[in-house]
Design a protein around this motif. Structure first.
Motif, short mmCIF file in Angstrom:
data_model
loop_
_atom_site.label_atom_id
_atom_site.label_comp_id
_atom_site.label_asym_id
_atom_site.label_seq_id
_atom_site.Cartn_x
_atom_site.Cartn_y
_atom_site.Cartn_z
N GLY A 34 0.78 -1.23 0.00
CA GLY A 34 0.00 0.00 0.00
C GLY A 34 0.82 1.28 0.00
N PHE A 35 1.74 1.43 0.93
CA PHE A 35 2.52 2.66 1.02
C PHE A 35 3.43 2.82 -0.19
CE2 PHE A 35 6.20 5.17 2.41
CZ PHE A 35 5.56 6.32 2.86
N PHE A 36 4.01 1.72 -0.66
CA PHE A 36 4.87 1.74 -1.84
C PHE A 36 4.06 2.17 -3.06
CE2 PHE A 36 7.59 -0.98 -4.88
CZ PHE A 36 8.49 0.04 -5.09
N ASP A 37 2.82 1.70 -3.15
CA ASP A 37 1.92 2.11 -4.23
C ASP A 37 1.68 3.61 -4.17
OD1 ASP A 37 -0.12 1.18 -6.33
OD2 ASP A 37 -1.40 2.30 -4.94
N HIS A 38 1.48 4.13 -2.98
CA HIS A 38 1.27 5.57 -2.78
C HIS A 38 2.50 6.37 -3.24
CE1 HIS A 38 0.09 9.34 -1.06
NE2 HIS A 38 0.86 9.25 0.01
N MET A 39 3.71 5.85 -2.95
CA MET A 39 4.94 6.55 -3.33
C MET A 39 5.12 6.56 -4.85
SD MET A 39 6.20 7.78 -0.60
CE MET A 39 4.46 7.98 -0.17
N LEU A 40 4.88 5.44 -5.50
CA LEU A 40 5.03 5.39 -6.96
C LEU A 40 3.99 6.25 -7.65
CD1 LEU A 40 5.91 1.63 -7.66
CD2 LEU A 40 7.45 3.60 -7.59
N ARG A 41 2.80 6.29 -7.08
CA ARG A 41 1.75 7.15 -7.64
C ARG A 41 2.18 8.62 -7.54
NH1 ARG A 41 -3.46 5.94 -8.66
NH2 ARG A 41 -3.24 3.98 -7.48
N GLU A 100 7.04 19.46 8.00
CA GLU A 100 8.28 19.71 8.76
C GLU A 100 9.52 19.19 8.04
OE1 GLU A 100 8.15 15.46 9.30
OE2 GLU A 100 6.56 16.97 9.15
N THR A 101 9.32 18.48 6.93
CA THR A 101 10.42 17.83 6.22
C THR A 101 10.86 18.63 5.00
OG1 THR A 101 9.70 15.63 6.94
CG2 THR A 101 11.09 15.73 4.98
N LEU A 102 12.17 18.64 4.77
CA LEU A 102 12.73 19.25 3.57
C LEU A 102 13.70 18.24 2.97
CD1 LEU A 102 12.72 21.88 1.89
CD2 LEU A 102 14.74 22.59 3.17
N ALA A 103 13.46 17.86 1.72
CA ALA A 103 14.30 16.87 1.05
C ALA A 103 14.82 17.43 -0.26
CB ALA A 103 13.52 15.59 0.79
N GLN A 104 16.00 16.99 -0.66
CA GLN A 104 16.57 17.42 -1.94
C GLN A 104 17.08 16.21 -2.71
OE1 GLN A 104 19.80 20.10 -1.09
NE2 GLN A 104 21.24 18.46 -0.60
N ALA A 105 17.06 16.35 -4.03
CA ALA A 105 17.56 15.28 -4.90
C ALA A 105 18.28 15.90 -6.09
CB ALA A 105 16.41 14.41 -5.39
N ALA A 106 19.33 15.24 -6.53
CA ALA A 106 20.07 15.64 -7.73
C ALA A 106 20.38 14.38 -8.53
CB ALA A 106 21.35 16.36 -7.36
N SER A 166 8.85 12.96 10.64
CA SER A 166 8.05 11.80 10.26
C SER A 166 8.72 11.00 9.15
CB SER A 166 6.66 12.28 9.80
OG SER A 166 6.00 11.28 9.06
N ASP A 167 8.88 9.69 9.34
CA ASP A 167 9.42 8.83 8.28
C ASP A 167 8.53 8.87 7.04
OD1 ASP A 167 11.64 8.08 9.69
OD2 ASP A 167 10.97 6.04 10.11
N HIS A 168 7.23 8.92 7.24
CA HIS A 168 6.30 9.03 6.11
C HIS A 168 6.62 10.28 5.28
CE1 HIS A 168 1.93 8.62 4.56
NE2 HIS A 168 2.50 9.57 3.85
N HIS A 169 6.76 11.40 5.95
CA HIS A 169 7.05 12.65 5.24
C HIS A 169 8.43 12.62 4.59
CE1 HIS A 169 3.95 15.07 7.82
NE2 HIS A 169 3.38 14.29 6.93
N LYS A 170 9.41 12.05 5.27
CA LYS A 170 10.76 11.98 4.71
C LYS A 170 10.77 11.18 3.41
CE LYS A 170 13.10 12.20 9.22
NZ LYS A 170 13.88 11.42 10.21
N ILE A 171 10.15 10.00 3.45
CA ILE A 171 10.13 9.14 2.27
C ILE A 171 9.37 9.79 1.14
CG2 ILE A 171 9.32 6.93 1.35
CD1 ILE A 171 9.81 5.77 4.19
N GLU A 172 8.20 10.35 1.45
CA GLU A 172 7.36 10.95 0.40
C GLU A 172 8.03 12.19 -0.20
OE1 GLU A 172 2.75 12.33 -0.41
OE2 GLU A 172 3.28 11.30 1.45
N ALA A 173 8.63 13.01 0.66
CA ALA A 173 9.33 14.19 0.14
C ALA A 173 10.48 13.78 -0.76
CB ALA A 173 9.83 15.05 1.30
#
Length: 204
Positions: A34-41, A100-106, A166-173
């Motif tokens: 379920g959560f993995f499906d949410h992330m790919l979506r 509360e989460t801030l994530a970056q990607a390159a 939140s781990d949820h927020h970290k992963i999703e961000a």
């Protein structure tokens, strides 16, 4: 159209995905987690990638094989859809805020796979309710997914959580930041005139 279909069948997983780089964010994947499906979506929605297919794996063991192999298949889809990378920007960067989460990607589709992942996750699973039964997402598989993706896509990928609780927020961000970075990297650069974005003249 820049599209690709990749099928992977092993003794542990059966995964088939079709990717359209120039889509509108449509997602139609039979995903048992379920959560993995949410992330790919979310990944598809924010990157404007269309993704369809199915994911099956030995979840009676744990989620590692299924999540890692999905990363491999998705990365291979990007590699095939990009072909020789002619005309694209090649690299991209994005910072994504989520509460509360801030994530970056390159990312750089330069032909050399490498992953640096600083997600600051607790390692504790996220517990959910799926089809009336308790389910979960193994947060320790997050890095395995992106390692499989980077290896198969032949890209250099850096993922960092700058701050968060939140781990949820970290992963999703992170998923959203990577999606937007990849979108920027894979879009067509009109000024490039269809040439390969490398002084070597080829991405290897």
């Amino acid at each position: 159209m820049r599209t690709a279909t990749v099928k992977r069948e092993t003794g542990e997983t059966q995964i088939e995905l079709t990717l359209n780089l120039d889509g509108t964010g449509k997602y139609d994947v039979d995903n048992p987690i379920g959560f993995f499906d949410h992330m790919l979506r979310s990944f598809c929605k924010h990157g404007l990638f269309d993704l369809s297919g199915s994911i099956k794996g030995d979840l009676n063991v744990d989620q590692h094989h299924t999540i890692e192999d999905t990363g491999i298949v998705l990365g291979e889809c990007f590699k095939r859809a990009l072909g020789d990378c002619a005309g694209i920007y090649r690299s991209g960067f994005f910072i994504y805020p989520m509460d509360e989460t801030l994530a970056q990607a390159a990312v750089d589709f330069g032909g050399r796979p490498y992953l640096v992942c600083n997600s600051q996750l607790s390692g504790m699973p996220l517990v959910s309710l799926q089809d009336g039964k308790q389910g979960s997402f193994q947060t320790d598989c997050f890095e395995d997914f992106w390692q499989g993706f980077a290896n198969a896509a032949l890209c250099n990928l850096h993922i960092d959580v700058i701050r968060g609780r939140s781990d949820h927020h970290k992963i999703e961000a992170c998923f959203k930041a990577v999606s937007r970075a990849i979108r920027a990297a894979t879009e067509i650069d009109q000024r490039r005139g269809g040439t390969v974005p490398s002084t070597k003249g080829v991405i290897i």
